[in-house]
Design a protein around this motif. Structure first.
Motif, short mmCIF file in Angstrom:
data_model
loop_
_atom_site.label_atom_id
_atom_site.label_comp_id
_atom_site.label_asym_id
_atom_site.label_seq_id
_atom_site.Cartn_x
_atom_site.Cartn_y
_atom_site.Cartn_z
N LEU A 1 -25.53 -4.34 -12.69
CA LEU A 1 -25.98 -3.06 -12.14
C LEU A 1 -25.31 -1.87 -12.81
N ARG A 2 -24.44 -2.17 -13.77
CA ARG A 2 -23.64 -1.13 -14.46
C ARG A 2 -22.78 -0.36 -13.47
N ALA A 3 -22.29 -1.09 -12.47
CA ALA A 3 -21.46 -0.46 -11.43
C ALA A 3 -20.05 -0.99 -11.43
N ALA A 4 -19.71 -1.92 -12.33
CA ALA A 4 -18.37 -2.51 -12.38
C ALA A 4 -17.46 -1.72 -13.31
N SER A 5 -16.18 -1.74 -13.02
CA SER A 5 -15.20 -1.10 -13.90
C SER A 5 -15.00 -1.96 -15.15
N PHE A 6 -15.03 -1.33 -16.31
CA PHE A 6 -14.78 -2.03 -17.57
C PHE A 6 -13.42 -1.65 -18.15
N ASN A 7 -12.52 -1.21 -17.28
CA ASN A 7 -11.20 -0.76 -17.73
C ASN A 7 -10.29 -1.97 -17.96
N ASN A 8 -10.71 -2.86 -18.84
CA ASN A 8 -10.00 -4.12 -19.05
C ASN A 8 -8.61 -3.93 -19.65
N SER A 9 -8.41 -2.85 -20.39
CA SER A 9 -7.12 -2.63 -21.04
C SER A 9 -6.05 -2.13 -20.07
N ASP A 10 -6.47 -1.64 -18.92
CA ASP A 10 -5.52 -1.12 -17.93
C ASP A 10 -5.96 -1.56 -16.53
N PRO A 11 -5.78 -2.86 -16.21
CA PRO A 11 -6.27 -3.38 -14.92
C PRO A 11 -5.77 -2.60 -13.71
N GLU A 12 -4.49 -2.24 -13.69
CA GLU A 12 -3.94 -1.54 -12.53
C GLU A 12 -4.52 -0.15 -12.38
N GLY A 13 -5.08 0.38 -13.42
CA GLY A 13 -5.72 1.69 -13.34
C GLY A 13 -7.23 1.59 -13.18
N GLY A 14 -7.72 0.38 -12.95
CA GLY A 14 -9.16 0.18 -12.88
C GLY A 14 -9.78 0.65 -11.58
N CYS A 15 -9.07 0.51 -10.47
CA CYS A 15 -9.62 0.88 -9.16
C CYS A 15 -9.15 2.28 -8.81
N ARG A 16 -10.01 3.26 -9.00
CA ARG A 16 -9.64 4.68 -8.79
C ARG A 16 -10.85 5.46 -8.29
N ILE B 1 0.84 -1.21 0.00
CA ILE B 1 0.00 0.00 0.00
C ILE B 1 0.87 1.25 0.00
N TRP B 2 1.86 1.29 0.89
CA TRP B 2 2.72 2.47 0.97
C TRP B 2 3.58 2.64 -0.28
N ALA B 3 3.81 1.54 -1.00
CA ALA B 3 4.58 1.62 -2.25
C ALA B 3 3.69 2.02 -3.43
N GLY B 4 2.38 2.13 -3.19
CA GLY B 4 1.46 2.50 -4.26
C GLY B 4 1.21 1.39 -5.26
N SER B 5 1.38 0.15 -4.83
CA SER B 5 1.21 -0.99 -5.73
C SER B 5 -0.26 -1.31 -5.95
N SER B 6 -0.54 -1.96 -7.06
CA SER B 6 -1.90 -2.42 -7.37
C SER B 6 -1.88 -3.92 -7.55
N ALA B 7 -2.91 -4.60 -7.03
CA ALA B 7 -3.02 -6.05 -7.19
C ALA B 7 -4.14 -6.41 -8.17
N VAL B 8 -4.70 -5.43 -8.84
CA VAL B 8 -5.75 -5.70 -9.82
C VAL B 8 -5.13 -6.27 -11.09
N ARG B 9 -5.73 -7.32 -11.61
CA ARG B 9 -5.19 -7.95 -12.81
C ARG B 9 -6.32 -8.36 -13.76
N HIS B 10 -5.92 -8.66 -14.98
CA HIS B 10 -6.87 -9.12 -15.99
C HIS B 10 -7.17 -10.59 -15.76
N MET B 11 -8.45 -10.95 -15.70
CA MET B 11 -8.86 -12.33 -15.45
C MET B 11 -9.15 -13.00 -16.78
N GLU B 12 -8.13 -13.58 -17.36
CA GLU B 12 -8.25 -14.15 -18.70
C GLU B 12 -9.33 -15.24 -18.76
N GLU B 13 -9.48 -16.00 -17.67
CA GLU B 13 -10.44 -17.10 -17.66
C GLU B 13 -11.89 -16.63 -17.70
#
Length: 277
Positions: free
Chosen positions: A207-222, A28-40
């Motif tokens: 619900l149209r409430a999910a992020s569809f930022n599939n091309s940039d997973p690490e930038g999806g949670c903002r 968290i303090w390093a500003g890392s993201s654990a969001v990834r693309h779920m290919e499956e």
């Protein structure tokens, strides 16, 4: 009437970064993201959001015996390991867990989503129960996390499992606060757990409430950005040890935080008003 003061004396975590609070804080303090693309998830027709923050795979056999694991879905495993870390952090001895004055309050939206999927894949095609093990129910039930934690760790105090969607773990902490303040428990192990699964993300997708930022997973949670586009679901568990100040002082434990109060906002009716019918 005098009420007990409530403090936090321990913490534990299983997160999308891995096991333990130190690793979580480091990332968290390093500003890392654990969001990834779920290919499956690409094979799921109609699912538009293909990103999530799952807990990295690890071998639960190294941490829990089979007798405990056989009734646990992934989220119950996460909750048990996070609770065990919190107990060690607060230096809570086994006799305190078994004495009836230590309780547990762990919230989750449902039971294990993966267990639900596995159950209904076997049951629905031909409506047959043959081959489904009895332990599957204990993975699916709404209070799976708290029940499994108490069984695995020998906790014999009050056991609560608030279910209120995204606020389940917050309500669990509030409930622990109330139980200690009222003198019903000296210690309550509080928090929540969940697991990343396509069906969970799919609910927010519908619900149209999910992020569809599939091309940039690490930038999806903002959540605080002007161009944010929705929720990113993840997995893990976070547990806090709530304790009366008197109990902590009696044990010679320094506390991290003192809780001064809680509040709950009734939001019934807000979501249905936003859903396009």
């Amino acid at each position: 009437m005098a009420v007990n003061r409530v403090v936090i004396t321990g913490r534990g975590a299983v997160s999308p970064f891995g096991l333990g609070v130190p690793l979580l804080l480091e990332k968290i303090w390093a500003g890392s993201s654990a969001v990834r693309h779920m290919e499956e998830w690409a094979e799921i027709r109609g699912l538009r959001s293909h990103i999530a923050a799952p807990v990295p795979d690890f071998d639960a056999k190294k941490f829990l015996p089979r007798s405990a694991r056989r009734t646990m879905g992934a989220m119950a495993v996460y909750a048990t390991l996070a609770t065990r870390e919190a107990i060690a952090d607060a230096d809570i001895q086994q006799e305190m867990l078994e004495g009836g004055r230590t309780g547990v309050a762990i919230g989750s939206t449902t039971g294990s989503a993966a267990a639900y999927e596995e159950f209904y894949l076997k049951y629905l095609p031909e409506k047959v129960l043959d081959g489904i093990k009895s332990g599957e129910f204990f993975k699916m039930m709404g209070h799976s996390c708290v029940a499994n934690v108490c069984l695995a760790l020998g906790v014999e105090g009050e056991q609560w499992a608030p279910v209120s969607a995204c606020t389940s773990s917050s309500q669990a902490i509030g409930l622990g606060y109330i139980l200690i303040q009222a003198g019903r428990q000296d210690i309550v192990l509080c928090g929540g757990a969940d697991e990343a699964h396509a069906s969970v993300t799919g609910v927010f997708d519908l619900l149209r409430a999910a992020s569809f930022n599939n091309s940039d997973p690490e930038g999806g949670c903002r959540p605080f950005e002007r161009d944010r586009d929705g929720v990113v679901c993840g997995g893990g568990s976070g547990i806090l040890v709530l304790e009366s100040l008197e109990s902590a002082e009696r044990r010679g434990r320094k506390y991290m935080v003192r809780l001064l109060g809680l509040a709950m906002l009734l939001t019934a009716g807000i979501l249905p008003a936003r859903i396009k019918r």
